[in-house]
Scaffold this active site. Structure first.
Site, short mmCIF file in Angstrom:
data_model
loop_
_atom_site.label_atom_id
_atom_site.label_comp_id
_atom_site.label_asym_id
_atom_site.label_seq_id
_atom_site.Cartn_x
_atom_site.Cartn_y
_atom_site.Cartn_z
N PHE A 1 3.82 -2.04 3.32
CA PHE A 1 3.66 -0.50 3.20
C PHE A 1 4.91 0.16 2.39
O PHE A 1 6.13 0.02 2.71
CB PHE A 1 3.57 0.40 4.60
CG PHE A 1 2.21 -0.32 5.18
CD1 PHE A 1 1.07 -0.03 4.82
CD2 PHE A 1 2.23 -1.45 5.87
CE1 PHE A 1 -0.43 -0.19 5.09
CE2 PHE A 1 1.17 -1.89 6.63
CZ PHE A 1 -0.16 -1.47 6.09
N LYS A 2 4.37 0.98 1.33
CA LYS A 2 5.35 1.37 0.20
C LYS A 2 5.66 2.68 0.58
O LYS A 2 4.96 3.45 0.35
CB LYS A 2 4.69 1.24 -1.05
CG LYS A 2 5.60 1.11 -2.25
CD LYS A 2 4.74 1.03 -3.58
CE LYS A 2 5.71 0.89 -4.73
NZ LYS A 2 4.89 0.60 -5.99
N ILE A 3 7.14 3.02 0.72
CA ILE A 3 7.42 4.22 1.25
C ILE A 3 8.66 4.65 0.34
O ILE A 3 9.60 3.93 0.13
CB ILE A 3 8.29 3.94 2.69
CG1 ILE A 3 6.92 3.53 3.36
CG2 ILE A 3 8.42 5.39 3.25
CD1 ILE A 3 7.40 3.06 4.97
N THR B 1 0.74 -1.21 0.05
CA THR B 1 -0.01 0.00 0.01
C THR B 1 0.70 1.26 -0.05
O THR B 1 1.74 1.37 0.81
CB THR B 1 -0.99 0.09 1.33
OG1 THR B 1 -1.68 -1.24 1.26
CG2 THR B 1 -1.84 1.29 1.34
N VAL C 1 2.27 4.70 0.49
CA VAL C 1 2.20 5.65 1.81
C VAL C 1 2.30 6.96 1.15
O VAL C 1 3.24 7.30 0.23
CB VAL C 1 3.19 5.49 2.79
CG1 VAL C 1 3.26 6.47 4.03
CG2 VAL C 1 3.17 3.97 3.31
#
Ligand SMILES: O=P(O)(O)OC[C@H]1O[C@H](O[C@H]2O[C@H](CO)[C@@H](O)[C@H](O)[C@H]2O)[C@H](O)[C@@H](O)[C@@H]1O
Length: 776
Positions: free
Chosen positions: A572-574, A536, A538
């Site tokens: 979680f894609k940062i 997902t 971010v």
């Protein structure tokens, strides 16, 4: 997990799932009630686990964590040669632990005066089987998982194929067992993994159609053409029993003379202890105390302890009434299973169902590997309850034989659609089998080295290339909202009608709440569709705010939890700014998986690995495109000077760094432009592949001979030989990263984040227009 009563079904070798008999039902019901009543039931763990402190050996001599949850970390050392102090050790219970190191059979339970009556023992065993049901009773469930997959079998020897006997030299397997193992190996790749030396276990089993891994996996025989091992410094050439040339994978070779020395010392030290037996297993030495008078067990422990103190590069593991001294290297039966699966062409779990049957603590490492990445099944052979990483249980070697036989009989019911080629590695004569004949596609060949992730968006035809993992991003939300009828439309609708968001005080908070819910609802639907993890995005506007990122991820996770998507399915894609990397460190420490994206330089990759990021993503083609139109980036230019593509060079270097220094991070290569890129990346964990490239790989057939030309470029073995400068090995921090990032990574990172930010703003505009929150 519960499949039946725990007693196998008689009759058909292809077993049906059983319904417990009425008496069993009663027992199980009462057991379940016991379990519910605040642990009032008899103890479910190993009655008296053999743990390092109880053995009287200082925990510092166990550099690697021992498998199985029943090990205590408390420290209790045996004082050297001070017999008076041994009483302290005794009073601390180590003697009981040594007694229970080989789970006694029911009859023996009474003999050793374990504090349970026979009836209690039955109840304890039955209640334990709720957690570790009989693999025979769960056979159908196992076979269901095997559909469209290749079953690969791993078998421990002592206590699994042969019953435990007093004399290790007389541990023979029955002819019936030999025959079922031989039959099953004709269809399913089968390996014996033993603590014994490889030649000894081969002598005991005597089947050429198997693979053999001796010395707890530190001695594996591979065919000469096996690509994984070909260039490995741990491999040497040798000949097998039939004089055929083979590769031997021996990661502990340099310990050979040390083990020789230790073996001699242990023989010498224990020579006056009646019943003690020391075995030389080439890469480890075993000290048996099964036949030693219990009064002398303390001496055995003492001697082993002394040796370990003199050889700090060795460590101790323990089996059934045996202490094993082995090299202190990060290699065990679990690592060996992974290595063998990769050698068989199963670098990703999608097409394989590994099944491992074992009885010993050393098998726990393999159970753990199967339970994790491979979603396979560990089966513990035990007559007594003990905590384990296994999924199922069996009672004894006769049940083992029945299970192996059942797998053999079930083969017509399994629909195999092998998507991979199998670089066969039979340990002995005749490396050919039906499995390596026939045609396969280039896609099969590449998928045996890396997980190929189709670069699909929701509007693509999922049937043709089913996605294995997914990403929820602002651009996906825009796509969903922009089209009249898409799969995920209802997910967005659900999010935007969430009353919790409407109740918030400011419009900014409301918008952020709707945004989070929309990502989570779409992500939740996606998670039902793909077997892998859902990443997902971010908000990139937080990219320079560590706390902001952490808070945002917590909010997103909460939204996912509300709709019951478990955290292990999520990433979680940062963006990989320094602050993003720091946020990843914080989140990973909390057990939240992060995916650092926009990595365009080695320092970003190394810092992300040091932070413990679960996945890092490198855009191969974007770096290449940049290098065609720009100059002035020293990392890019040094790759070009070496005649390498800068994108591929960065992936290679990051991969080698991760593997050489044992980071857990997985590497994802993206922006792949063509087939040649895929071939050059073979071995990297994930390759995001455009559909047109996938189509072309799928349409190209490889002839059997060509399979081996799909050589794996990246492997942990080749990573070991890659040299890094001291500068590259530093502990990266904000300052060093900002000085090391050249114009390529700075510009490309900025472009990537700007893209995310613009899309996020557009989503907000759209949400504001379609569903204006009240009071706005
Ligand atoms: O990994 P494995 O194949 O299970 O080998 C583990 C050890 O097995 C042998 O010892 C065990 O079996 C003996 C024969 O039944 C028994 O006498 C002994 O007490 C058990 O520990 C083998 O002798 C060991 O060297 C292996 O490490």
């Amino acid at each position: 997990m519960q499949c039946g009563s725990g007693d196998e079904i008689a009759g058909s070798p292809y077993l049906m799932e059983s319904i417990p008999s009425s008496s069993d039902k009663k027992t199980l019901k009462s057991v379940a009630m016991d379990l519910n009543s605040a642990q009032a039931s008899p103890v479910l763990t190993d009655p008296s686990p053999l743990n390092k402190s109880r053995l009287g050996i200082h925990s510092s001599l166990f550099p690697y964590s021992q498998s199985g949850p029943s090990f205590s970390t408390s420290v209790l050392s045996i004082p050297r040669k001070k017999p008076a102090k041994l009483d302290d050790v005794r009073s601390n219970g180590w003697l009981d632990a040594m007694k229970s190191s080989s789970p006694p059979r029911k009859k023996i339970l009474k003999d050793v005066n374990i504090d349970v009556s026979s009836d209690d023992a039955d109840v304890t065993y039955l209640s334990w089987m709720i957690k570790y049901p009989s693999a025979l009773n769960c056979f159908q469930q196992i076979m269901r998982q095997a559909r469209n997959k290749q079953i690969v079998i791993f078998l421990d020897y002592d206590g699994t194929l042969s019953p435990i006997v007093d004399d290790p030299d007389r541990a023979f397997m029955s002819n019936e067992m030999r025959s079922v193992v031989s039959n099953v190996a004709k269809y399913f790749p089968t390996t014996i993994i033993s603590g014994r030396r490889r030649d000894k276990v081969y002598e005991l089993v005597g089947l050429t159609e198997l693979y053999y891994a001796g010395s707890h996996g530190m001695d594996i025989m591979l065919p000469i053409k096996n690509t994984l091992s070909a260039n490995d410094s741990n491999c040497i050439k040798d000949t097998d029993q039939q004089g055929k040339e083979v590769n031997l994978f021996q990661p502990a070779r340099k310990f050979l003379s040390m083990i020789d020395e230790v073996f001699k010392t242990l023989v010498e030290k224990t020579k006056d202890i009646k019943g003690a037996k020391v075995e030389h297993h080439k890469f480890c030495a075993s000290v048996h105390y099964r036949n030693v008078d219990e009064n002398n067990w303390s001496l055995i422990a003492q001697y082993v302890h002394d040796v370990l103190k003199d050889y700090p590069r060795l460590r101790l593991t323990h089996g059934r009434k045996v202490l094993e001294v082995r090299p202190d290297i990060d290699w065990d039966k679990g690592k060996a299973v992974e290595f063998l699966l990769q050698s068989l062409g199963f670098s990703t779990p999608r097409d394989v169902l590994p099944i491992y049957i074992g009885d010993d603590r050393t098998d726990e490492d393999a159970f753990k590997v199967l339970r994790g990445k491979y979603k396979g099944y560990g089966i513990l052979v035990s007559t007594t309850p003990k905590e384990s990483n296994a999924s199922f249980s069996l009672k004894d070697t006769s049940q083992d034989r029945k299970l192996i036989n059942a797998v053999n009989f079930a083969k017509p019911n399994l629909i195999f659609k092998p998507r991979r080629s199998f670089p066969l590695i039979r340990a002995s004569a005749g490396f050919s089998s039906s499995l390596d004949t026939g045609l396969s596609t280039e896609l099969d060949a590449v998928a045996s080295h890396s997980e190929i992730v189709p670069d699909t968006v929701i509007f693509d035809d999922f049937e043709k290339f089913p996605p294995t993992a997914g990403t929820v991003s602002s651009s996906l939300l825009l796509g969903i909202c922009g089209l009249p009828d898409t799969k995920f439309k209802s997910a967005v609708d659900r999010a935007l009608s969430d009353s919790e968001c409407y109740g918030l005080e400011s419009s900014d908070l409301q918008m952020s709440c709707f945004f989070n819910k929309a990502l989570a609802h779409v992500g939740g639907d996606l998670a039902k569709l793909v077997p892998g993890r859902v990443s997902t995005e971010v908000d990139a506007r937080l990219a320079y705010d560590t706390h902001g990122i952490v808070r945002k991820v917590h909010d997103l996770l909460k939204a996912y939890t509300e709709i019951e998507v478990p955290p292990e399915r999520l990433l979680f894609k940062i963006p990989a700014t320094w602050q993003g990397i720091e946020a990843s460190r914080v989140l990973e420490a909390e057990g939240i998986q992060t995916h650092l994206t926009f990595v365009y330089s080695f320092c970003q990759a190394a810092a992300a690995a040091q932070a413990g990021a679960s996945v890092i993503q490198i855009f191969v083609g974007r770096l290449r495109d940049w290098s065609r139109n720009h100059t002035g980036d020293s990392e890019v230019e040094s790759a070009l000077r070496r005649g390498e593509d800068p994108g591929l060079a960065l992936v290679t270097k990051a991969y080698n760094y991760i593997h050489k220094y044992g980071h857990k991070t997985k590497l994802m290569a993206a922006a792949v432009r063509n087939k040649q890129d895929v071939f050059n990346l073979l071995g990297v964990d994930y390759i995001i592949t455009p559909l047109k490239v996938l189509q072309s790989l799928k349409e190209s057939v490889t002839l059997p001979d060509e399979k081996y030309s799909f050589t794996r470029r990246l492997s942990p073995q080749s990573a070991a030989t890659f040299n890094f400068t001291q500068d590259e090995l530093q502990k990266w921090d904000q300052y060093s990263i900002s000085s090391a990032m050249g114009p390529a990574s700075v510009e490309l990172l900025t472009i990537g984040m700007d893209g995310y930010t613009n899309q996020a703003k557009r989503v907000e505009e759209l949400f504001g227009k379609i569903w204006p929150p009240p009071n706005v």
